[in-house]
Design a protein around this motif. Structure first.
Motif, PDB file in Angstrom:
ATOM      1  N   LEU B 301       0.804  -1.046  -0.144  1.00 22.79           N
ATOM      2  CA  LEU B 301      -0.096   0.018  -0.027  1.00 22.79           C
ATOM      3  C   LEU B 301       0.770   1.192   0.028  1.00 22.79           C
ATOM      4  O   LEU B 301       0.613   2.166  -0.664  1.00 22.79           O
ATOM      5  N   ILE B 302       1.895   1.214   0.606  1.00 18.25           N
ATOM      6  CA  ILE B 302       2.875   2.561   0.789  1.00 18.25           C
ATOM      7  C   ILE B 302       3.440   2.475  -0.662  1.00 18.25           C
ATOM      8  O   ILE B 302       3.610   3.712  -0.991  1.00 18.25           O
ATOM      9  N   ARG B 303       3.928   1.434  -1.008  1.00 17.74           N
ATOM     10  CA  ARG B 303       4.388   1.488  -2.522  1.00 17.74           C
ATOM     11  C   ARG B 303       3.540   2.517  -3.659  1.00 17.74           C
ATOM     12  O   ARG B 303       3.901   2.968  -4.571  1.00 17.74           O
ATOM     13  N   GLN B 304       2.453   1.747  -3.400  1.00 21.63           N
ATOM     14  CA  GLN B 304       1.112   2.254  -4.232  1.00 21.63           C
ATOM     15  C   GLN B 304       0.946   3.753  -4.084  1.00 21.63           C
ATOM     16  O   GLN B 304       0.867   4.339  -4.962  1.00 21.63           O
ATOM     17  N   ALA B 305       1.123   4.023  -2.797  1.00 21.23           N
ATOM     18  CA  ALA B 305       0.761   5.529  -2.406  1.00 21.23           C
ATOM     19  C   ALA B 305       1.917   6.350  -3.029  1.00 21.23           C
ATOM     20  O   ALA B 305       1.644   7.459  -3.492  1.00 21.23           O
ATOM     21  N   MET B 306       3.043   5.750  -2.913  1.00 21.68           N
ATOM     22  CA  MET B 306       4.148   6.390  -3.459  1.00 21.68           C
ATOM     23  C   MET B 306       4.125   6.836  -4.704  1.00 21.68           C
ATOM     24  O   MET B 306       4.391   7.918  -5.497  1.00 21.68           O
ATOM     25  N   SER B 307       3.801   5.748  -5.646  1.00 17.49           N
ATOM     26  CA  SER B 307       3.589   5.617  -7.235  1.00 17.49           C
ATOM     27  C   SER B 307       2.580   6.926  -7.544  1.00 17.49           C
ATOM     28  O   SER B 307       2.672   7.642  -8.487  1.00 17.49           O
ATOM     29  N   ASN B 329       5.836   3.814 -15.974  1.00 18.71           N
ATOM     30  CA  ASN B 329       4.745   2.989 -15.554  1.00 18.71           C
ATOM     31  C   ASN B 329       5.076   1.870 -14.613  1.00 18.71           C
ATOM     32  O   ASN B 329       4.621   0.848 -14.502  1.00 18.71           O
ATOM     33  N   ASP B 330       6.084   2.106 -13.762  1.00 15.59           N
ATOM     34  CA  ASP B 330       6.812   1.310 -12.676  1.00 15.59           C
ATOM     35  C   ASP B 330       6.918   0.000 -12.971  1.00 15.59           C
ATOM     36  O   ASP B 330       7.040  -1.071 -12.431  1.00 15.59           O
ATOM     37  N   THR B 331       7.517  -0.191 -14.507  1.00 17.75           N
ATOM     38  CA  THR B 331       8.318  -1.256 -14.675  1.00 17.75           C
ATOM     39  C   THR B 331       9.512  -0.678 -15.780  1.00 17.75           C
ATOM     40  O   THR B 331       9.596   0.687 -15.612  1.00 17.75           O
ATOM     41  N   ALA B 342       0.562   2.188 -20.161  1.00 20.81           N
ATOM     42  CA  ALA B 342       0.416   3.455 -19.143  1.00 20.81           C
ATOM     43  C   ALA B 342      -0.149   2.962 -17.857  1.00 20.81           C
ATOM     44  O   ALA B 342      -1.135   1.878 -18.021  1.00 20.81           O
ATOM     45  N   ARG B 343       0.128   3.561 -16.720  1.00 15.02           N
ATOM     46  CA  ARG B 343      -0.575   3.472 -15.487  1.00 15.02           C
ATOM     47  C   ARG B 343      -2.015   3.890 -15.446  1.00 15.02           C
ATOM     48  O   ARG B 343      -2.127   4.926 -16.344  1.00 15.02           O
ATOM     49  N   PRO B 344      -2.934   3.151 -14.912  1.00 13.95           N
ATOM     50  CA  PRO B 344      -4.322   3.380 -15.112  1.00 13.95           C
ATOM     51  C   PRO B 344      -4.687   4.883 -14.535  1.00 13.95           C
ATOM     52  O   PRO B 344      -5.465   5.688 -15.233  1.00 13.95           O
ATOM     53  N   ILE B 345      -3.750   5.433 -13.480  1.00 12.79           N
ATOM     54  CA  ILE B 345      -4.143   6.674 -12.920  1.00 12.79           C
ATOM     55  C   ILE B 345      -2.716   7.345 -12.827  1.00 12.79           C
ATOM     56  O   ILE B 345      -2.017   6.777 -12.438  1.00 12.79           O
TER      57      ILE B 345
END
Lengths: 325, 527
Positions: B301-307, B329-331, B342-345
């Motif tokens: 969850l923290i990593r998602q929040a960072m992104s 896009n975190d790859t 692309a990342r969705p958000i």
């Protein structure tokens, strides 16, 4: 004469003692404080990344598992015999890796050391001929301004003016580290000029003050009344007396030039020992840092010794004082 | 699914726009392909021979401080090794793999064996001919570890006649030709492993004359170069120009080109009469987050929040003056890859705050510092934007600058095999190589990302690269990217473009998305 020789011997012995102290300081600075070299590179909040095995392995790799006394003896023996060991990363001889940069910096610094007092003397004599005159005012003002400018500013201004605007010198020194001395000399013009600016400013002020004082002294006045030409008064009577405080300033300049070299080399990308020092500090190449620091201290001690001997040679009052003791 | 070699060639040809390997797989087309590298560039031009290209380089070889043997391609001044050497393949500006010293490449039906035909009549700088013995010796040397991709992917290599080699892989790999285009994977004169490459002899367009490992090199035209056209320059000189040395040298006329200019200095280069060129993409900054220690970001969850909190578009806008640029896009995929998803958000600070609260950090969280070294001139200006945008969501993250010389040993010295939290430099490559950087072979960037989703990610890649059908492969790559975006094993900032500047009379000098794939054969100077 005996007293003068005794003084020189005393100074040599003192230089040896200072060298030992310097070795100790270099050792303490690079290997001991605060705690040991490993602690120095690992802030407390980073210790979480290290296992005990990591720490033990790194200590052994750095030789930190030996006692401080044992390590100091090893470091001291190496430094005073100019055996600086091998680099940590490439395992090549430290002296081989720094010899070309060292020689390049010596070339640049030597020219600056010779040039600085010469320019200072010319300007100092010129200004002192008519204290308070327009020339004196202009030169004194310019040198005061130059003295207040940091070396990196002077260097960058020189690049902009002489390399970019006027095209008289290269902006980027495109020369290999092992280039022959005459090529190094050829590209050293701007760095040398930048290096001499603050030295000239400082030494000029010392010399000018000495000249003004000497030219106003009784012995000069007597000589003047006895019909000695003014140029001879200045060159042969006032100048030697005024040179003594300036020579002390020259010795200080030599000490300061080492830090100046680091800055100027970084500005001009000069392939010298200053760049090598910055690189080895950033790479944590402790043996190279030790070698350069020790050699720099050695150069300062040697230059001070030379300045002392020069003062003895130039100033009969100092010789007399020694002989009278 | 069983597919014959003939069928595979057909599939590969039909998917040329996706992976553009078709010409490699068809020797009759391949022979004509490489000279087109130059021919296409000089079309409708009348190149002139002569002149000296003196380029400044702001991005030195990351391994520079690890050796004083600069004549070796591994420790070459910068990564632009193609001035002196050639590889078997090369990646063009559209990220398509092209043949270089190879004249053909054909895989076995199961994609585990590749037959590589070699160009005949290619001469090394010392006048000897390049044969399969040199290629085998070079690849065996690279397999020792100097070229990680070759070490990982290749099992063995053997000569196949005088002008051919056969490569056996550890697994099926439809994109293997890309691995041979790496900047270190140059073809060297045959020698034993202790000395190979240290003679500075290659087959490239310029012959090395002089090098100072940490400062500059000088190379003169190879009159016996194997390409039909070029090189046109008499001499190429490269010099490291960090800080203001690049713009100063350009203004003073000492440099007639600079690679990897500071995007903040584009105006200054143009004011000085320079032409600037930005490639479609460039090297990127990946934030590697080790998850084996007791860090807050071990929680997904923290990593998602960072992104979600990082304002990547602001980086593009402020640093690169490129508001419409792509964002990470975190790859390790790159906007220039056709397979990029692309990342969705793009950014959602409120959602980032909600994720933090859900993870038990409603009052905000302080994360361990991330180390970086300023490899590119603008890099120190990137991280304050990252830190500021994270702070908007209540995340405190410090970036610590370290010197580039010795950066890798510094970050890898502890917490093996994951190392310190750091930014990792990522050059754009083909999808398989890009995405493989998050598999078990690369623990530092993966940072102890584990679990069924990580396993699924790895298996998708293996499945993809074994696929004959490019479209099927693309679908698998897309699924892998979506997994990574959900898991956020690390963070890709993205959006960076490599940029070069050159004097107006320097022709065809271009910045390449793959920094190291810049070539000099077609560069000429209009006197």
């Amino acid at each position: 004469m005996y007293a003068v020789l005794a003084l020189i011997v005393r100074r040599l012995l003192l230089s040896g003692v200072i060298l030992v102290l310097v070795s100790g300081t270099v050792f303490i600075g690079t290997e001991i404080l605060p705690g040991d070299a490993l602690d120095a590179t690992i802030p407390a909040d980073e210790l979480m990344y290290y296992s005990d095995d990591d720490l033990a392995r790194m200590r052994a790799e750095l030789g930190l598992d030996k006692s401080a006394a044992e390590r100091f003896v090893n470091v001291f023996r190496g430094l005073v015999t100019f055996d600086f060991g091998v680099t940590l990363m490439t395992q090549e001889s430290v002296i081989d890796s720094i010899i070309h940069p060292l020689l390049n910096s010596l070339i640049m610094a030597s020219v600056a050391i010779v040039l600085t007092p010469l320019v200072s003397v010319v300007l100092g004599v010129w200004a002192a001929l008519k204290p308070g005159g327009r020339i004196d005012g202009a030169v004194s003002g310019a040198t005061l301004f130059a003295y207040s400018m940091p070396d990196f500013v002077v260097g960058n201004v020189f690049v902009i003016v002489f390399a970019i605007w006027l095209g008289l010198a290269p902006a980027v020194l495109m020369i290999t580290e092992s280039a022959p001395w005459y090529q190094i000399l050829a590209v050293s013009v701007l760095p040398v000029l930048a290096l001499t600016v603050s030295g000239v400013a400082y030494q000029f002020r010392l010399l000018r003050a000495g000249m003004v004082e000497a030219l106003g002294s009784e012995f000069i006045e007597r000589a003047r009344l006895s019909g000695v030409p003014e140029w001879r008064l200045v060159i042969t009577h006032a100048l030697p007396a005024a040179l003594v405080p300036m020579l002390n300033g020259t010795a200080q300049f030599v000490a300061g030039i080492i830090s100046g070299v680091v800055v100027i080399e970084a500005v001009f990308k000069f392939p010298g020992i200053g760049i090598e020092l910055i690189r080895s500090i950033s790479q944590r190449e402790v043996p190279t840092v030790q070698a350069i620091t020790f050699l720099a201290a050695f150069a300062v001690i040697a230059s001070n010794l030379l300045a002392d001997i020069s003062i003895l040679a130039l100033d009969p009052r100092v010789r007399r004082a020694r002989n009278d003791r | 699914m069983s597919v014959t070699r003939r069928e595979f060639l057909t599939y590969a040809a039909s998917g040329a726009t996706v992976l553009t390997l078709s010409h490699l797989l068809d020797p009759t087309r391949a022979l004509a392909a490489s000279p087109d590298i130059v021919a296409g560039m000089i079309e409708s031009q009348t190149p002139k021979s002569g002149g000296i290209l003196t380029y400044g380089q702001t991005y030195p070889n990351w391994a520079l401080g690890q050796s004083n043997r600069g004549q070796h391609p591994y420790f070459w001044l910068d990564l632009l090794t193609r001035s002196v050497w050639n590889g078997l393949t090369w990646v063009d500006e559209d990220m398509n793999v092209q043949l270089d010293l190879a004249s053909s490449m054909a895989p076995s039906d199961d994609l585990t064996v590749w037959d590589i035909g070699l160009r005949e009549g290619v001469m090394f700088h010392d006048g000897t001919e390049m044969t399969s013995e040199d290629v085998v010796s070079s690849l065996q040397f690279h397999m020792l570890g100097g070229v990680g991709l070759i070490r990982t992917q290749m099992k063995s290599v053997e000569p196949n006649g005088k002008y051919g080699v056969r490569v056996h892989l550890n697994g099926a790999n439809a994109e293997f030709p890309h691995s041979l285009a790496e900047y270190r994977a140059m073809i060297l004169k045959k020698n034993d492993v202790d000395t190979i490459g240290f003679d500075g002899i290659g087959t490239g367009p310029f012959k090395l004359v002089e090098i100072d490992n940490a400062r500059q090199f000088r190379a003169v035209r190879n009159e016996n170069y194997w390409m039909e056209n070029g090189p046109y320059l008499d001499e190429v000189r490269g010099v490291l120009t960090m800080g203001n040395a690049a713009i100063n040298g350009f203004r003073a006329g000492q440099l007639n080109a600079v690679f990897n200019i500071d995007p903040g200095q584009v105006g200054q280069f143009e004011d000085a009469g320079g032409r600037t060129h930005a490639s479609a993409s460039g090297d990127q900054f990946w934030l590697a987050l080790p998850k084996n220690l007791d860090f807050p970001w071990n929680d997904k969850l923290i990593r998602q929040a960072m992104s979600l909190a990082i304002d990547r578009q602001k980086i593009n806008r402020i640093i690169y003056n490129d508001p419409n640029g792509w964002t990470g896009n975190d790859t390790h995929m790159n906007g220039v890859n056709g397979e990029w998803v692309a990342r969705p958000i793009e950014r959602d600070v409120e959602k980032a705050r909600a994720l933090l609260a859900e993870a038990g950090y409603g009052e905000g969280v302080t994360l361990p510092a991330i180390a970086f070294c300023p490899s590119f001139p603008e890099e120190p200006r990137v991280y304050p934007i990252v830190a500021e945008s994270l702070a908007e969501a209540g995340i405190t993250l410090e970036f610590q600058e370290r010197p580039c010389d010795g950066f890798n040993p510094y970050t890898e010295a502890v917490n093996k095999p994951y190392g310190r939290p750091k930014r990792s430099l990522v050059g754009p490559r083909n999808p398989f190589i890009n995405l493989s950087r998050l598999t078990t072979g690369n623990p530092a960037e993966r940072g102890a990302w584990e679990g069924p989703r990580a396993d699924r990610y790895g298996s998708l890649l293996v499945e993809a690269v074994s696929q004959q059908d490019p479209e099927a492969r693309q679908a698998l790559y897309a699924e892998a990217q979506r997994i990574a975006q959900e898991e956020v094993p690390g963070i890709m900032l993205g959006g960076r473009r490599n940029m070069a500047a050159h004097a107006a009379n320097v022709k065809n000098l271009r910045s390449h998305s793959q920094n190291w794939s810049s070539r000099f054969e077609y560069v000429w100077i209009d006197a």
